[in-house]
Write an enzyme that holds these catalytic residues in place. Structure first.
Site, mmCIF file in Angstrom:
data_model
loop_
_atom_site.group_PDB
_atom_site.id
_atom_site.type_symbol
_atom_site.label_atom_id
_atom_site.label_comp_id
_atom_site.label_asym_id
_atom_site.label_seq_id
_atom_site.Cartn_x
_atom_site.Cartn_y
_atom_site.Cartn_z
ATOM 1 N N GLY A 96 0.797 -1.217 0.000
ATOM 2 C CA GLY A 96 0.000 0.000 0.000
ATOM 3 C C GLY A 96 0.831 1.269 0.000
ATOM 4 N N ILE A 98 0.988 3.798 2.222
ATOM 5 C CA ILE A 98 1.678 4.130 3.473
ATOM 6 C C ILE A 98 2.993 3.367 3.552
ATOM 7 C CG2 ILE A 98 1.574 3.988 5.986
ATOM 8 C CD1 ILE A 98 -1.479 4.370 5.735
ATOM 9 N N SER A 99 2.925 2.068 3.296
ATOM 10 C CA SER A 99 4.140 1.251 3.340
ATOM 11 C C SER A 99 5.159 1.700 2.309
ATOM 12 C CB SER A 99 3.792 -0.222 3.115
ATOM 13 O OG SER A 99 2.992 -0.715 4.160
ATOM 14 N N ARG A 180 -20.470 1.328 10.526
ATOM 15 C CA ARG A 180 -19.235 1.228 11.292
ATOM 16 C C ARG A 180 -19.118 -0.131 11.972
ATOM 17 N NH1 ARG A 180 -16.914 5.358 15.884
ATOM 18 N NH2 ARG A 180 -14.760 4.708 15.695
ATOM 19 N N GLY A 212 -4.032 0.035 10.939
ATOM 20 C CA GLY A 212 -5.301 -0.189 10.257
ATOM 21 C C GLY A 212 -6.483 0.160 11.137
ATOM 22 N N ASN A 213 -7.441 0.872 10.589
ATOM 23 C CA ASN A 213 -8.551 1.398 11.380
ATOM 24 C C ASN A 213 -9.744 0.447 11.460
ATOM 25 O OD1 ASN A 213 -7.643 4.037 12.238
ATOM 26 N ND2 ASN A 213 -7.547 4.526 10.065
ATOM 27 N N HIS A 269 -8.813 7.054 18.109
ATOM 28 C CA HIS A 269 -8.435 7.654 16.831
ATOM 29 C C HIS A 269 -9.718 7.845 16.023
ATOM 30 C CE1 HIS A 269 -6.101 8.648 13.315
ATOM 31 N NE2 HIS A 269 -6.652 7.664 12.626
#
Length: 429
Positions: A96, A98-99, A180, A212-213, A269
């Site tokens: 991904g 971010i990585s 959610r 990860g969210n 978060h």
């Protein structure tokens, strides 16, 4: 000294490893698992005299990977002699964005130091496996001297073996119309499985950073599924929120952000997060002495920090990746370097035993200090007022509600989900 590489698809079977059976992982792998390794290893029997690099015959090294087909006598280098013991780092979601920013920071020595060799173990999926190969190729082409090994795979029971750090970035993004509660369940399954894998094969003192969210509750799920690893070793990333808060305080005060310290992000978060200006300092002075606009602090400051990600998406067209990678690097550095005297940093950690009166058995962002050994302690010299405490309790209530949503994943019975409002951060929808 040998420099070798292996690139070998392997077949295996999908089944969760039982908790507490560390080496049973060989029998519990995903079907059609793929594993590739690019490795630089010490082999005294194959040392090359006088430090001269030689290439082995291709016929004997069909599985080698580019420059890693060459052998070197690394003991001929003075700086190699002083290197620390190699650290194994697993990264999920490794293909991904971010990585893509983070891995090169890790490989360069920026995070763990210029005398710390590392092995990167990259976890992806069958769908992303070719992209993982591309990532490994870019790391290879970058010629980082501290990067001693790169392996890629889709089986956490293989990728997590003996890791000292696990950076869990990969998670399913929230799709249109997804509740959610559904996201909590889908991603919770991922982190439950990864917790079991870490428990089975990782170092028993592995440090785990969940990105990860929803990262707080995912971290809770992960630690509950890894009972042999200290709960204190699990973190949820809130450092980007802290960095954003520091930036806003610096802007308002007209100073550079290196003058801002003691900033805490309390709680989840999410948009219930609490950027703490009561304890923050600017150039050693309390923020409220420097910024006398109380209304700005109580309203605009908090909202700006909470919605910074959304503002970035409007400008950039996608969620933050580079700044998230920077914050992951910052979070790790805060644990492997001593905290400056009098300062602290924010990270989401397990609350049991906390001195603040926050509900136990959740993962909650709080102020921490480290001696640089990978461990931390909670800061105790913090002040509370009614404004701060009221908002902390709101974030606490949200995390307690999320915990009920994932009770089936933490071994606490049937799930009951009643999250009263949608507080997902912009970019997570």
């Amino acid at each position: 000294m040998g420099l070798s590489t292996a690139y070998s698809p392997v077949g295996s079977h999908l089944a969760p490893a039982p908790l507490g059976h560390r080496r049973s992982a060989q029998l519990h792998r995903p079907r059609r698992a793929l594993l590739a390794t690019v490795r630089c290893s010490v082999d005294a029997a194959k040392q090359v005299q006088d430090g001269v690099a030689t290439a082995e015959a291709p016929a004997t090294r069909k599985d080698c990977f580019g420059v890693f087909c060459t052998t070197y006598d690394l003991k001929a280098e003075d700086k190699t002699k002083s290197w620390k013991k190699l650290v194994n780092i697993a990264v999920s979601g490794a293909a991904g964005m971010i990585s893509n920013h983070l891995l090169f920071k890790l490989a360069s020595g920026e995070v763990f130091g210029q005398d710390q060799p590392i092995a990167l173990k990259l976890l992806g999926s069958e769908r992303s496996f070719q992209a993982l190969e591309g990532v490994a190729m870019e790391l290879e082409d970058s010629l980082y001297p501290l990067l001693r090994e790169v392996s890629i795979g889709i089986d956490p029971y293989e990728v997590f073996e003996d890791v000292d750090w696990a950076l869990l970035i990969g998670a399913k993004p929230r799709g249109p119309g997804m509740e959610r509660a559904a996201l909590l369940d889908i991603n919770g399954q991922i982190f439950a499985d990864q917790g079991k894998a870490l428990n089975a094969v990782a170092s028993k003192n592995v440090k785990v950073l969940v990105v990860g969210n929803p990262c707080n509750t995912n971290a809770l799920i992960c630690l509950k599924n890894a009972p042999d690893i200290p709960a204190k070793n699990f973190h949820a990333l809130t450092r980007l929120d802290e960095n954003r808060a520091k930036c806003q305080l610096a802007l308002k005060a007209g100073v550079f952000y290196d003058k801002v310290s003691n900033v805490t992000i309390w709680g989840n978060h999410s948009t219930t997060q609490v950027p703490d200006f009561l304890n923050a300092k600017i150039d050693g002075r309390p923020v409220k002495e420097v910024i006398k606009d109380t209304k700005w602090l109580e309203e605009e400051f908090t909202i700006t920090v909470q919605k910074r990600g959304g503002a970035l998406i409007q400008k950039w067209g996608r969620s933050s990746a580079a700044s998230t990678a920077v914050s992951i690097a910052d979070a790790i550095k805060s644990l492997v370097t001593p905290t400056p005297e009098g300062d602290w940093f924010s990270t989401g950690v397990y609350t049991t035993g906390n001195p603040y009166g926050i509900a136990e058995d959740i993962v909650f962002s709080m102020p921490c200090r480290s001696k640089g050994d990978g461990d931390y302690e909670l800061a105790t010299d913090v002040s509370m007022d009614d404004f701060l405490w009221e908002r902390i309790k709101k974030s606490e209530a949200e995390l307690l509600a999320e915990k009920k949503c994932v009770a089936h994943l933490t071994g606490e019975g049937n799930a009951y989900c009643d999250v009263p409002e949608d507080t997902m951060l912009p970019g997570e929808v």
